[in-house]
Scaffold this motif. Structure first.
Motif, mmCIF file in Angstrom:
data_model
loop_
_atom_site.group_PDB
_atom_site.id
_atom_site.type_symbol
_atom_site.label_atom_id
_atom_site.label_comp_id
_atom_site.label_asym_id
_atom_site.label_seq_id
_atom_site.Cartn_x
_atom_site.Cartn_y
_atom_site.Cartn_z
ATOM 1 N N THR A 76 0.822 -1.220 0.000
ATOM 2 C CA THR A 76 0.000 0.000 0.000
ATOM 3 C C THR A 76 0.853 1.266 0.000
ATOM 4 O OG1 THR A 76 -0.151 -0.067 2.418
ATOM 5 C CG2 THR A 76 -1.896 -1.178 1.183
ATOM 6 N N GLU A 77 2.000 1.209 -0.660
ATOM 7 C CA GLU A 77 2.907 2.348 -0.647
ATOM 8 C C GLU A 77 2.306 3.588 -1.304
ATOM 9 O OE1 GLU A 77 6.663 1.300 -2.302
ATOM 10 O OE2 GLU A 77 6.890 -0.492 -1.047
ATOM 11 N N ASN A 78 1.354 3.394 -2.200
ATOM 12 C CA ASN A 78 0.821 4.553 -2.928
ATOM 13 C C ASN A 78 0.080 5.532 -2.024
ATOM 14 O OD1 ASN A 78 -2.338 4.331 -3.347
ATOM 15 N ND2 ASN A 78 -1.559 2.246 -3.645
ATOM 16 N N ALA A 79 -0.305 5.107 -0.808
ATOM 17 C CA ALA A 79 -0.994 6.029 0.095
ATOM 18 C C ALA A 79 -0.146 7.269 0.379
ATOM 19 C CB ALA A 79 -1.346 5.325 1.402
ATOM 20 N N ALA A 80 1.166 7.114 0.376
ATOM 21 C CA ALA A 80 2.051 8.240 0.660
ATOM 22 C C ALA A 80 2.041 9.281 -0.454
ATOM 23 C CB ALA A 80 3.476 7.731 0.881
ATOM 24 N N TYR A 81 1.463 8.950 -1.613
ATOM 25 C CA TYR A 81 1.445 9.870 -2.745
ATOM 26 C C TYR A 81 0.130 10.642 -2.840
ATOM 27 C CZ TYR A 81 5.716 7.570 -4.236
ATOM 28 O OH TYR A 81 7.003 7.087 -4.298
ATOM 29 N N LEU A 82 -0.817 10.354 -1.959
ATOM 30 C CA LEU A 82 -2.101 11.051 -2.008
ATOM 31 C C LEU A 82 -2.019 12.525 -1.620
ATOM 32 C CD1 LEU A 82 -4.434 8.265 -0.586
ATOM 33 C CD2 LEU A 82 -4.388 9.142 -2.930
#
Length: 320
Positions: free
Chosen positions: A25-31
């Protein structure tokens, strides 16, 4: 009256297309970067959050922040293969990704209840907006949503048929409507407002459709044909369609549509998080397209979340 501009983000695991049993779920940091761009232009996104993302500390912190600041809405997105209770439908649900509509009604109800409760516990707000995983909604699923207090769905993709799911939306309305729970393809008197995705036929839709049917829509030739000359245009960025995005919104404004609905996956905001944006350069190109689109819609459109759009429709409805 200016059309509503609705931004929806399917907040789901990294590269969910790959079908791996390992979920990250690394993409959460790009929100936060995407949210900052929305706020720059006064836009109000709806983040439709899938179960796997609720385990991400970054997602929890981000979601709680936008709720506290009242700058976005948190809604629900459901992938049947990651949402409990786990009663596998196939030999490898994570790879084959069955639709929730394929499951028995009791499983549908239990999965919807599980993720709704999880999101409400995490973010301390009612969860009233929804999009089905892989776009497939049916009457059983819709009734479960109503029973759980949902007010808005945005799963319908007009002019699109999903053959593997046996879900044909080609004759569904393209404008918002309260659904008939006996037939979700027609208006009715339920409390569930359908806000269809903005999808329009292209000028070449006729001959492309005939050709792709001749070779098979899911065949290599059929997929290549649709990529080169698609039957429909979505309000969804792919790194090559800035002109289409601007053209769709311009058409909506000139024609007086009640709404346009934009969508993106959270994983597309991260380099390597999706099949479409593999590099930092491609993500920077995506943001250039988003900047152009959001700058255009900042004037002449009314930015709202899905729940806010529902509230506006409800207020405008004549009283009996």
């Amino acid at each position: 009256m200016n059309p509503a501009f609705i931004i929806t983000i399917d907040v789901e695991a990294d590269d969910a297309w790959r079908g791996s049993a390992d979920v990250t779920t690394e993409n959460a940091a790009y929100l936060p970067r995407f949210q900052a761009l929305c706020e720059k232009y006064g836009l109000r996104p709806t983040y439709l959050v899938e179960w796997a993302m609720t385990s991400s500390p970054s997602m929890r912190e981000f979601g709680q922040s936008v709720v506290a600041d009242n700058t976005a809405e948190i809604g629900m997105h459901l992938h049947a293969w990651t949402t409990p209770p786990f009663r596998p439908l196939t030999e490898a649900d994570h790879r084959l990704r069955p639709y929730l509509a394929d499951f028995p009604p009791d499983d549908v109800a239990e999965k919807v209840a599980a993720i709704t409760g999880r999101l409400e516990d995490l973010f301390q707000v009612p969860i009233v907006s929804h999009r089905a995983g892989r776009w497939v909604l049916d009457e059983v699923y819709a009734r479960v949503l109503v029973e759980r207090g949902y007010l808005v769905d945005c799963s319908v993709t007009p002019h699109v048929s999903w053959p593997g799911a046996k879900r044909d939306y080609t004759r569904f309305p393209s404008q918002p409507y309260f659904v008939d729970l006996a037939d979700i393809g027609r208006p009715g008197d339920s409390p569930l407002l359908e806000v269809p995705m903005t999808v329009v036929p292209t000028a070449r839709a006729g001959w492309v459709g005939r050709a792709s049917r001749a070779v098979g829509r899911t065949s290599l030739a059929g997929r290549a044909l649709n990529r080169l000359s698609p039957e429909v245009t979505w309000l969804r960025p792919n790194g090559r369609n800035r002109r289409d995005l601007l053209g769709l919104t311009r058409t909506a404004r000139e024609a007086g549509w009640p709404h346009v609905e934009f969508m993106i996956h959270s994983s597309e905001l991260m380099p390597g998080g999706s099949p479409y944006f593999r590099s930092r350069r491609s993500v920077e190109g995506l943001y250039a397209d988003l900047e152009a689109l959001f700058a255009y819609v900042a004037t002449g459109f009314c930015p709202v979340t899905l729940a806010e759009f529902h509230a506006g429709i409800s207020r405008a409805a004549p009283r009996s």
